[in-house]
Design an enzyme around this catalytic site. Structure first.
Site, PDB file in Angstrom:
ATOM      1  N   HIS A  14      -9.293   1.227   4.962  1.00  0.00           N
ATOM      2  CA  HIS A  14      -8.018   1.381   5.665  1.00  0.00           C
ATOM      3  C   HIS A  14      -8.208   2.300   6.871  1.00  0.00           C
ATOM      4  CE1 HIS A  14      -3.888   2.500   6.510  1.00  0.00           C
ATOM      5  NE2 HIS A  14      -3.557   1.380   5.909  1.00  0.00           N
ATOM      6  N   GLU A  58      -5.007  -4.884  10.548  1.00  0.00           N
ATOM      7  CA  GLU A  58      -3.991  -3.843  10.744  1.00  0.00           C
ATOM      8  C   GLU A  58      -4.253  -3.114  12.058  1.00  0.00           C
ATOM      9  OE1 GLU A  58      -2.102  -2.751   6.671  1.00  0.00           O
ATOM     10  OE2 GLU A  58      -3.597  -1.267   7.228  1.00  0.00           O
ATOM     11  N   SER A  65       3.897  -2.058  10.140  1.00  0.00           N
ATOM     12  CA  SER A  65       5.357  -2.104  10.290  1.00  0.00           C
ATOM     13  C   SER A  65       5.983  -3.440   9.888  1.00  0.00           C
ATOM     14  CB  SER A  65       5.753  -1.727  11.721  1.00  0.00           C
ATOM     15  OG  SER A  65       5.332  -0.396  12.012  1.00  0.00           O
ATOM     16  N   GLU A  71      -6.541   4.657   7.981  1.00  0.00           N
ATOM     17  CA  GLU A  71      -6.328   6.095   7.716  1.00  0.00           C
ATOM     18  C   GLU A  71      -7.574   6.723   7.111  1.00  0.00           C
ATOM     19  OE1 GLU A  71      -2.678   5.524   5.588  1.00  0.00           O
ATOM     20  OE2 GLU A  71      -1.734   4.921   7.473  1.00  0.00           O
ATOM     21  N   ASN A 129       0.874  -1.179   0.000  1.00  0.00           N
ATOM     22  CA  ASN A 129       0.000   0.000   0.000  1.00  0.00           C
ATOM     23  C   ASN A 129       0.907   1.223   0.000  1.00  0.00           C
ATOM     24  OD1 ASN A 129      -1.736   2.096   0.532  1.00  0.00           O
ATOM     25  ND2 ASN A 129      -2.255   1.425   2.617  1.00  0.00           N
ATOM     26  N   TRP A 130       0.940   1.890  -1.127  1.00  0.00           N
ATOM     27  CA  TRP A 130       1.858   3.032  -1.255  1.00  0.00           C
ATOM     28  C   TRP A 130       1.331   4.302  -0.596  1.00  0.00           C
ATOM     29  CZ3 TRP A 130       4.159   2.971  -6.933  1.00  0.00           C
ATOM     30  CH2 TRP A 130       5.074   1.914  -7.024  1.00  0.00           C
ATOM     31  N   LYS A 131       0.075   4.269  -0.163  1.00  0.00           N
ATOM     32  CA  LYS A 131      -0.516   5.477   0.454  1.00  0.00           C
ATOM     33  C   LYS A 131      -0.311   6.671  -0.487  1.00  0.00           C
ATOM     34  CE  LYS A 131       0.064   3.219   4.799  1.00  0.00           C
ATOM     35  NZ  LYS A 131       0.176   3.264   6.242  1.00  0.00           N
ATOM     36  N   GLY A 173       2.956   2.394  10.687  1.00  0.00           N
ATOM     37  CA  GLY A 173       3.905   3.493  10.516  1.00  0.00           C
ATOM     38  C   GLY A 173       4.622   3.885  11.797  1.00  0.00           C
ATOM     39  N   GLY A 194       3.052  -1.059   4.169  1.00  0.00           N
ATOM     40  CA  GLY A 194       3.049   0.359   3.829  1.00  0.00           C
ATOM     41  C   GLY A 194       4.449   0.817   3.458  1.00  0.00           C
ATOM     42  N   GLY A 195       5.104   1.487   4.413  1.00  0.00           N
ATOM     43  CA  GLY A 195       6.407   2.111   4.172  1.00  0.00           C
ATOM     44  C   GLY A 195       7.408   1.233   3.439  1.00  0.00           C
TER      45      GLY A 195
END
Ligand code: 13P
Length: 244
Positions: A90, A162, A208, A92, A4-6, A168, A229-230
């Site tokens: 998600h 999640e 993470s 966010e 997930n590149w956000k 993150g 993610g990251g």
């Protein structure tokens, strides 16, 4: 294994990522690989993934087919550029954009209606975990968000657990904590759709995930994959996760 590149990367950066990533996963046939870039990069990603087994997904989907919904992108639009997955619900989006279990269900149904595989996210916040409410939160999210699907619809979805406190933050859930949550979710699925559906549904862990902790997470039989993610923004690190 889904990335997930956000809200990161331009189309040019997307192409550069794929140039580096493709050879690193050319022989990785043990799992499906999905990359979910921002909407503006979907076409570039689909093009760059041609001829590989890497799939492309959106990060959100409108519940309507078309209409006066400024800022939304619909299932047929996502499918038309060649993406085949979409993330739904998600944390966010729940936290910053008013997403609720009700809208998660509507978006999930829209994804299925337009032939996309939804990756439906659930997970508790830090204060919910600390007050001992993790199980209740997951059960509530499952009952309101997922259990509204028919058995046939449910068979096509992927779930991602999640925990919000692990996203993150560098604080990964321990494999045991993650597996516990996955068991709770699977039990809900069994209760609603039967044992077979519970055994078959793929539940990804997200929060993470890095190349150096993915192996111990994936060692849990309850954990079927990860939503990253990251660490999915860098080709070498995401390939390290895929090839754990
Ligand atoms: P991080 O891997 O950056 O913690 O993000 C997890 C996530 O939210 C994936 O959807």
């Amino acid at each position: 294994m889904a990335g997930n590149w956000k809200m990161f990367k331009t189309p040019a950066e997307t192409i550069a990522f794929f140039e580096k990533f493709r050879p690193l996963v050319a022989n990785s046939e043990h799992c499906e690989i999905v990359i979910c870039p921002p909407f503006t990069n979907l076409a570039a990603a689909v093009d760059a993934a041609k001829g590989t087994h890497i799939r492309v997904g959106a990060q959100n989907i409108a519940w309507a087919k078309e209409g006066a919904f400024t800022g939304e992108i619909s299932g047929p639009m996502i499918a038309a550029v060649g993406a085949t997955y979409t993330i739904v619900g998600h944390s966010e989006r729940r936290q910053y954009f008013g997403e609720t279990d009700e809208t998660v269900l509507k978006r999930t149904q829209a994804a299925l209606e337009f032939g996309l595989t939804p990756i439906v996210c659930v997970g508790e916040r830090l204060e919910e975990r600390e007050s001992g409410n993790t199980e209740a939160v997951l059960i509530g999210q499952c009952q309101k968000g997922i259990a509204g699907l028919t058995e046939q619809q449910f068979a096509k979805i992927v779930i991602a657990y999640e925990p919000v406190w692990a996203i993150g933050t560098g604080k990964t859930a321990t494999p045991e904590i993650a597996a516990d949550a996955h068991r709770t979710i699977r039990a809900q699925v069994r209760a609603k759709f039967g044992k077979e559906a519970g055994d078959a549904v793929r539940i990804l862990y997200g929060g993470s995930v890095k190349p150096d902790n993915v192996k111990s997470l994936m060692a849990q039989p309850e954990i079927d994959g990860s939503l990253v993610g990251g660490a999915s923004l860098d080709a070498v690190s995401f390939a390290g996760i895929v090839n754990f």
